[in-house]
Design an enzyme around this catalytic site. Structure first.
Site, short mmCIF file in Angstrom:
data_model
loop_
_atom_site.label_atom_id
_atom_site.label_comp_id
_atom_site.label_asym_id
_atom_site.label_seq_id
_atom_site.Cartn_x
_atom_site.Cartn_y
_atom_site.Cartn_z
CG ASP A 133 -2.33 -0.41 0.84
OD1 ASP A 133 -2.58 -0.62 -0.36
OD2 ASP A 133 -3.18 -0.54 1.74
CG ASP A 167 -9.30 -7.63 12.29
OD1 ASP A 167 -10.08 -6.69 12.56
OD2 ASP A 167 -8.23 -7.79 12.87
O1 LIG Z 1 -3.84 1.33 4.66
C1 LIG Z 1 -3.36 0.32 5.16
C2 LIG Z 1 -3.15 0.21 6.55
C3 LIG Z 1 -2.61 -0.96 7.05
N1 LIG Z 1 -2.28 -1.99 6.23
C4 LIG Z 1 -1.68 -3.23 6.78
O2 LIG Z 1 -2.49 -3.72 7.82
C5 LIG Z 1 -1.69 -4.48 8.70
C6 LIG Z 1 -2.03 -4.14 10.14
O3 LIG Z 1 -1.59 -2.88 10.51
P1 LIG Z 1 -0.88 -2.60 11.91
O4 LIG Z 1 -0.61 -1.16 12.01
O5 LIG Z 1 0.24 -3.54 12.10
O6 LIG Z 1 -2.07 -2.90 12.89
P2 LIG Z 1 -2.19 -3.95 14.10
O7 LIG Z 1 -2.99 -3.26 15.13
O8 LIG Z 1 -0.91 -4.52 14.50
O9 LIG Z 1 -3.09 -5.05 13.37
C7 LIG Z 1 -4.20 -5.74 13.88
O10 LIG Z 1 -5.39 -4.98 13.85
C8 LIG Z 1 -5.81 -4.50 12.57
C9 LIG Z 1 -7.16 -3.87 12.72
O11 LIG Z 1 -7.13 -2.81 13.59
C10 LIG Z 1 -5.86 -5.59 11.55
O12 LIG Z 1 -6.01 -5.03 10.29
C11 LIG Z 1 -4.63 -6.41 11.57
O13 LIG Z 1 -4.70 -7.49 10.68
C12 LIG Z 1 -4.37 -6.92 12.97
O14 LIG Z 1 -3.21 -7.73 12.99
C13 LIG Z 1 -0.23 -4.17 8.37
O15 LIG Z 1 0.32 -5.28 7.73
C14 LIG Z 1 -0.34 -2.99 7.43
O16 LIG Z 1 0.68 -3.00 6.49
C15 LIG Z 1 -2.50 -1.89 4.87
O17 LIG Z 1 -2.20 -2.81 4.11
N2 LIG Z 1 -3.04 -0.74 4.37
#
Ligand SMILES: O=c1ccn([C@@H]2O[C@H](COP(=O)(O)OP(=O)(O)O[C@H]3O[C@H](CO)[C@@H](O)[C@H](O)[C@H]3O)[C@@H](O)[C@H]2O)c(=O)[nH]1
Ligand SMILES: [Mn+2]
Length: 734
Positions: free
Chosen positions: A140, A446
């Site tokens: 992204d 999710d």
């Molecule tokens: O515009 C975006 C924003 C995020 N991501 C991806 O989404 C994932 C999760 O983002 P992160 O900032 O690591 O969030 P976390 O809080 O660690 O993630 C948890 O919580 C999120 C929802 O809040 C879910 O999307 C994730 O799958 C879940 O692991 C990462 O791989 C990002 O690269 C994208 O691909 N596009």
């Protein structure tokens, strides 16, 4: 296969210790009844302040009881699943389905490409026929640096995959493996081989990191690969065409590793982004991947991992297939969520980021009543269910048929024709994001997607193999943790207040117990009000001389003491049972307080603002890196404040308030000579409560007054907190 000699591919077992849990729950319930009786019978008839503080406290207590009831429902039963890989191999070796693996990344600065590469390599090396594996990276960030890292990954995989097989490497993330493993000492040829692969890996990462440092692709590499020309048209991260590259085409007979074995397919995708079109964060990128992959490999099973969560167990695919392919119970499963663990936790987890009890107990409870939620990373999906299909009774999959559906066009043809599937306008006037794929409009795409799938009649299951399936990166600073929590809680509350509210939306679709079990998570943010009340009001009342709890000498003190003590003691017991430490539990309690008084409070506000239309959805990506010093403090388990944030203002003010309250009480007891211990008798519980909060806040005082490192509380926060707390105390006393 004849029904009579059916041997299941997995078994379901009850978690032990449920009887003890139920007995304790029943006794706590009794205690709660007494507390309610006390609150009603001893309602103060005196002053106005007395009455209102009493009512407020009663409401907070009722809220906590209600919340306790919800969590108890979700834990009443608990099961775990035991897959049998041997049986799977015997029965289905030839018919194993294609697996499409989606990895999401979005920002090369806070999600370093070297990390993404490790995650990608780890999933390429699954113990699974490579010709049936396809890995898709969604970038992204639309960054040529990430693309370059993927080129390097494709190249290094030719050495890494045979190496994994030869040395039975586990985990298959090179970084994690070389960090922990030592070279095989047995024979000289092996050692040489081992060391040369390690060196090759280090050189690969070095090249990737150099390009990051330079913030551009070195000229000679740029010239080598014509694909980089695509970036001539990229205006910015938010404004570019679709970039789609099949880096390894698994169907190509030339795509082989150094030993001549086939390689898995590897695809890079940066979907189109235009400022005037909303991209829907991770949900949008997953949906683009679903469509693109359906043309290229169309695996019936999709695994989704975040870029920071590498595969730690090369058998995970087979484990999940044991569930999906079981002839009796497999066909109704839509997704299989794996327990999520973290790679960078310290022994006592200062930020409580492992969610030990949630992961190891609560989700097993959900599994017993319809299925765990989809938690974003480490989850296997049935493609059909993810694409919106409803479960129909007697639905049966013929794995033989679905296992062979690859496209037969050339890679370059596919690249050209698939681009449109990832364009901004493709979804217009379709049900993508509503009925198909991941659902848009929520910060927890999710959870909402999982719930929606369950409401279409599907089941989900939870797997927690002995060797963790996936290991991720937990936030490294307090602020990152609070911001992450804020996003989650905001998203959850948004779900609760939307038309997808599990209680209503799930009516007649999923069991009542499951609907109730979603609520503790959905209502996490709502906890903040009752918590703030308990932290602030009893302390101020102490200064003002209003008693809110029974006297120590009265028998009514017993239910309060019992409920508080047993509830916490049981929680400690659970925490230890899940492999935590005593200090880890204390940290967990602290984070419970920190989160509920700050992150949840802000989440509640955001959600309300959003409902009123004053605020927009904003996904703050968690940084997976921190500077060296901060990392050192993290490893030393020193809480990282070191930033100005309104959240810290609140934290510090509350800490000061309880400190003043405790001092005030001590003054009364010691200086004003409490001879027959009347003050202690009357205010004993209240003093104790303040004292508990002071104890929990010890690291805050340390950060406010005694630390010198960069992680201490900024002085502005110190001044503000003292002033605010003094103002509050003065205002109540006079
Ligand atoms: O515009 C975006 C924003 C995020 N991501 C991806 O989404 C994932 C999760 O983002 P992160 O900032 O690591 O969030 P976390 O809080 O660690 O993630 C948890 O919580 C999120 C929802 O809040 C879910 O999307 C994730 O799958 C879940 O692991 C990462 O791989 C990002 O690269 C994208 O691909 N596009
Ligand atoms: Mn993450």
């Amino acid at each position: 296969m004849a029904k009579s000699n059916y041997v299941p591919l997995f078994e379901t077992k009850q978690v032990k210790g449920r009887l003890l849990f139920r007995c304790i729950a029943a006794s706590i319930f009794l205690g709660i009844c007494f507390i309610v009786m006390y609150r009603v019978m001893f309602f103060p008839v005196g002053g106005k302040a007395e009455r209102w503080t009493w009512i407020g406290l009663f409401l907070s207590e009722l809220w906590f009881c209600f919340y306790w009831f919800l969590t108890t429902v979700s834990r009443w039963n608990s099961v775990y699943r035991l897959p049998y890989i041997q049986r799977l191999s015997q029965r289905f070796e030839k018919e194993l389905p294609g697996i499409d693996i989606f990895v999401c990344t979005t920002d090369p600065l806070i999600e370093p490409p070297s990390m993404v590469v490790n995650t990608v390599l780890s999933v390429m090396a699954y113990d699974y026929p490579p010709e049936k594996l396809s890995i898709y990276l969604s970038d992204d960030g639309g960054s040529d640096l990430t693309f370059y890292a993927m080129l390097e990954a494709a190249n290094f995989s030719k050495t890494w995959l045979p190496f994994c097989k030869k040395f039975r490497v586990e985990p298959t993330s090179p970084e994690a493996y070389f960090r922990t493993a030592s070279e095989p000492l047995s024979d000289a040829v092996n050692v040489k081989d081992w060391l040369s692969v390690k060196k090759l890996y280090e050189e690969t990462i070095m090249r990737i990191e150099t390009s990051i440092k330079l913030n551009r692709i070195p000229n000679h590499i740029h010239k080598q690969h014509k694909e980089f020309r695509e970036w001539d048209f990229v205006l910015s991260k938010h404004d570019h065409q679709t970039i789609l590259q099949i880096l390894i085409d698994g169907r190509d007979s030339n795509a082989v590793d150094i030993e001549g074995n086939p390689l898995p397919t590897l695809v890079y995708l940066a979907r189109e982004k235009r400022p005037q079109h909303h991209h829907h964060f991770k949900a949008g990128s997953m949906n683009a991947l679903i469509r693109v992959s359906s043309r290229i490999s169309n695996g019936p099973i999709i695994l989704n991992v975040d870029c920071d969560m590498y595969s730690n167990n090369s058998k995970a695919i087979k484990y999940s297939l044991c569930l999906f392919m079981d002839e009796k119970k497999g066909d109704e499963i839509a997704y299989i969520q794996f327990l999520q663990s973290f790679d960078n936790l310290t022994k006592n987890e200062i930020y409580a980021s492992s969610f030990r009890v949630l992961q190891q107990l609560e989700l097993h409870g959900l599994d017993a009543i319809g299925g765990p939620c989809y938690n974003g990373s480490g989850c296997f999906h049935r493609r059909e269910a993810l694409c919106g299909k409803k479960y129909e009774k007697n639905y049966k999959v013929d794995w033989k048929k679905v296992s062979d559906t690859k496209a037969d066009e050339s890679a370059s043809f596919l690249e050209e024709t698939c681009k449109v599937l990832a364009s901004c306008t493709f979804e217009h006037n379709t049900t993508w994001g509503k009925e198909m794929g991941l659902i848009y409009g929520f910060l927890v795409e999710d959870i909402i997607t999982g719930l929606n799938i369950q409401c279409k009649g599907w089941k989900s299951m939870y797997l927690s193999p002995e060797r963790d399936g996936f290991l991720g990166v937990a936030p490294i600073t307090l602020l990152q943790t609070l911001v992450q929590h804020k996003r989650w809680m905001d998203g959850h509350l948004q779900v609760f207040l939307s038309r997808y509210c599990p209680l209503l939306y799930g009516y007649k679709k999923i069991p009542l117990k499951l609907r109730l079990a979603y609520c503790p998570y959905n209502l996490w943010a709502a906890n903040c009000l009752a918590t703030l009340y308990i932290v602030v009001v009893p302390c101020l009342c102490l200064l003002k001389g209003i008693s809110l709890f029974p006297k120590i000498s009265s028998p009514w003190v017993f239910p309060f003491a019992y409920v508080a003590f047993v509830h916490r003691a049981y929680s400690l017991n659970e925490f230890l049972w899940c492999g935590g430490t005593f200090r880890g539990w204390c940290n967990d309690q602290r984070m419970w307080l920190f989160n509920r008084t700050t992150a949840y409070f802000f989440a509640l506000f955001e959600t309300i603002l959003k409902l009123l239309g004053y605020s927009q959805l904003n996904f703050v990506v968690t940084a997976k890196v921190a500077d060296k010093e901060a990392l050192k403090r993290y490893d030393g388990e020193l809480i990282e404040f070191g930033a100005t944030s309104p959240m810290f203002d609140i934290l510090a003010t509350l800490a000061m308030l309880n400190l003043f309250g405790t001092f005030g009480a001590l003054k009364k007891v010691i200086l004003d000579v409490d001879e027959d211990l009347q003050v202690l008798d009357k205010f004993g519980l209240q003093i104790l409560l303040c004292f508990v909060f002071v104890t929990i806040n010890l690291p805050v005082y340390q950060a406010l007054f005694f630390r010198n490192d960069n992680g201490k509380m900024p002085s502005s926060v110190t001044y503000k907190s003292i002033i605010f707390a003094m103002l509050a105390c003065t205002a109540t006393m006079y």
